[in-house]
Design an enzyme around this catalytic site. Structure first.
Site, PDB file in Angstrom:
ATOM      1  CE1 TYR A 146      43.404   8.577 -25.328  1.00  0.00           C
ATOM      2  CE2 TYR A 146      42.752   7.734 -23.174  1.00  0.00           C
ATOM      3  CZ  TYR A 146      43.734   8.166 -24.052  1.00  0.00           C
ATOM      4  OH  TYR A 146      45.048   8.177 -23.641  1.00  0.00           O
TER       5      TYR A 146
ATOM      6  CG  ASP B 201      38.158   0.691 -23.772  1.00  0.00           C
ATOM      7  OD1 ASP B 201      38.348   0.286 -22.598  1.00  0.00           O
ATOM      8  OD2 ASP B 201      38.791   1.635 -24.282  1.00  0.00           O
TER       9      ASP B 201
ATOM     10  CE  LYS C  76      40.476   5.680 -16.746  1.00  0.00           C
ATOM     11  NZ  LYS C  76      40.108   5.805 -18.137  1.00  0.00           N
TER      12      LYS C  76
END
Ligand SMILES: *Cc1c(COP(=O)(O)O)cnc(C)c1O
Length: 428
Positions: free
Chosen positions: A144, A239, A267
């Site tokens: 994702y 990523d 994050k």
């Protein structure tokens, strides 16, 4: 446990917010329950609107590596509020956070701040296309990379949890440039590159997958990806929105000793405020406007409050020994959870990398999304609900990773393992 206030708040929210939530997996639909509404958090604990307390292994889906309300982070936020909340002009804080990122992540020479992981990956793909003059991108099933149109193909996280094949609203014309291949399958990558290598702008990957549950890279997989992309002029994007500052201080790339061309972050670097970033080699990053022609912008990008929280967080995790104790606790937790399942005769596959962990309810090894989907989701739901009832807060989906924070004590880990022993016994 009492749930009346959460239930009441959810009933109201459902009427005014789609599904009652501002991000799909929070709704707890796939595990057959409703969300808890959180009143406050402290250290490794969450307190819901009915006054129940939980040991938290979601950590706001990754950012809270120091635990909630870390005093240094709160102090930094309070201090910066005296200066204002947003100026739309540069501040000293942006370069300070950039320095911390560049010092930690070996492959990054320059970095651009954005407001979310989605923005970071979307912009990184645009940059890779702009830099190479090519259109095709390769991603991997079950990874994702946020919800940008081009990346919503065979995606993990909520898309996997809700079993959405693609998303309505994303035109085929957009996704025709996205090829999704099985994770950990270097042969399929080689095959595609052999045929269409000259058209491929980038390969984007979660170096340790965390959005189909946690799936580590197979031995040599990342090395081979690096070699084949380099040979074919293809940009390799790691990523690391989840893995950055999580699986090691310098991210998965430090752990596995691989240098991608572009890295995306999010994050943890926002310390609990909305931040994303993408960075990489200088010659590539210089293609971004205003230095170069690839356009990307943001009204609130580099927001001072978010920068201050990120700086305070990255300073804390630089301290010697920080990762050793965190990783040890995580290993002990995962062993305990796995033993609890084994003792109850429940087949699981469990693992941790750094302070990121996962457990599938399947007897087979999990190397890719197809393997992950063999997990017994009914058992997972029962486990999730049982643990929540015992005050352990896990992600309400099999296809998510769990996180341990520096605020979890050995006693918290013991309490969690005891709860798992009881729950596994109940659901077996
Ligand atoms: C969370 C995540 C994203 C998306 O970040 P948002 O801040 O939710 O937009 C992208 N990539 C990975 C690997 C993630 O874990």
């Amino acid at each position: 446990m009492k749930r009346e206030t959460s239930e009441k708040l959810f009933k109201h929210s459902v009427n005014v917010i789609p599904g009652g939530v501002n991000s799909p997996v929070r709704a707890c639909k796939s595990v057959g329950t409703d969300p808890l509404f959180i009143e406050r958090a402290d250290g490794c604990r969450l307190f819901d609107a009915d006054g129940n307390s939980y040991i938290d292994y979601v950590g706001s889906w990754g950012p809270m590596i120091l635990g909630h309300r870390h005093p240094e982070v709160i102090k930094a936020i309070e201090n910066v509020l005296n200066r204002g909340t947003s100026f739309g002009a540069p501040t000293d804080l942006e370069a300070e956070l950039a320095d911390l990122v560049i010092d930690a992540v070996p492959s990054i020479d320059m970095v651009r701040m954005v407001n979310s992981g989605t923005e970071a990956t979307m912009s990184a793909v645009r940059l890779a296309r702009g830099f190479t003059g090519r259109d095709l991108i390769i991603k991997f099933d079950g990874c994702y990379h946020g919800h940008a149109d081009t990346l919503l193909v065979e995606a993990g996280s909520g898309v996997a949890t809700l079993n959405i094949p693609g998303s309505p609203g994303v035109p085929e014309a957009v996704t025709q440039y996205t090829l999704s291949l099985p994770f950990n399958d270097i042969d399929s990558v080689k095959e595609v590159i052999e045929k269409r290598g000259a058209e491929i702008a980038c390969i984007i990957i979660e170096p340790v997958a965390g959005n189909m549950g946690m799936v580590p890279p197979a031995e040599g997989f990342l090395e081979e990806l690096r070699a084949i992309t380099e040979k074919n002029g293809i940009i390799l994007i790691f990523d690391e929105v989840m893995t950055g500052f999580r699986v090691a201080h310098g991210g998965a790339q430090e752990g596995y000793g691989i240098s991608p061309d572009i890295t995306t972050l999010g994050k943890i670097i926002g310390g609990g405020l909305p931040v994303g970033a993408y960075g990489g080699r200088r010659e590539i990053m210089e293609h971004i406007a205003p230095q170069g022609p690839v356009y990307q912008a943001g009204t609130l990008s580099g927001n001072p409050v978010a920068m201050a929280a990120g700086i305070a967080t990255l300073k804390q995790i630089k301290q010697p020994g920080f990762y050793d104790s965190l990783n040890e606790k995580t290993e002990r937790l995962v062993k305990g959870l796995k033993n609890a399942a084994d003792s109850a005769g429940i087949k699981t596959t469990a693992d941790s990398i750094g302070s990121m962990f996962g457990m599938f309810f399947t007897g087979q090894a999990v190397d890719n999304f197809a393997d992950a989907k063999t997990s017994n989701l009914e058992l997972f739901s029962a486990y999730y609900k049982g643990m929540r009832e015992k005050g352990i807060y896990l992600a309400p989906s099999q296809f998510e990773a769990g996180f341990v924070s520096a605020a979890h004590s050995d006693e918290d880990i013991d309490t969690t393992i005891k709860a798992a022993e009881a729950v596994m016994g109940e659901i077996a």
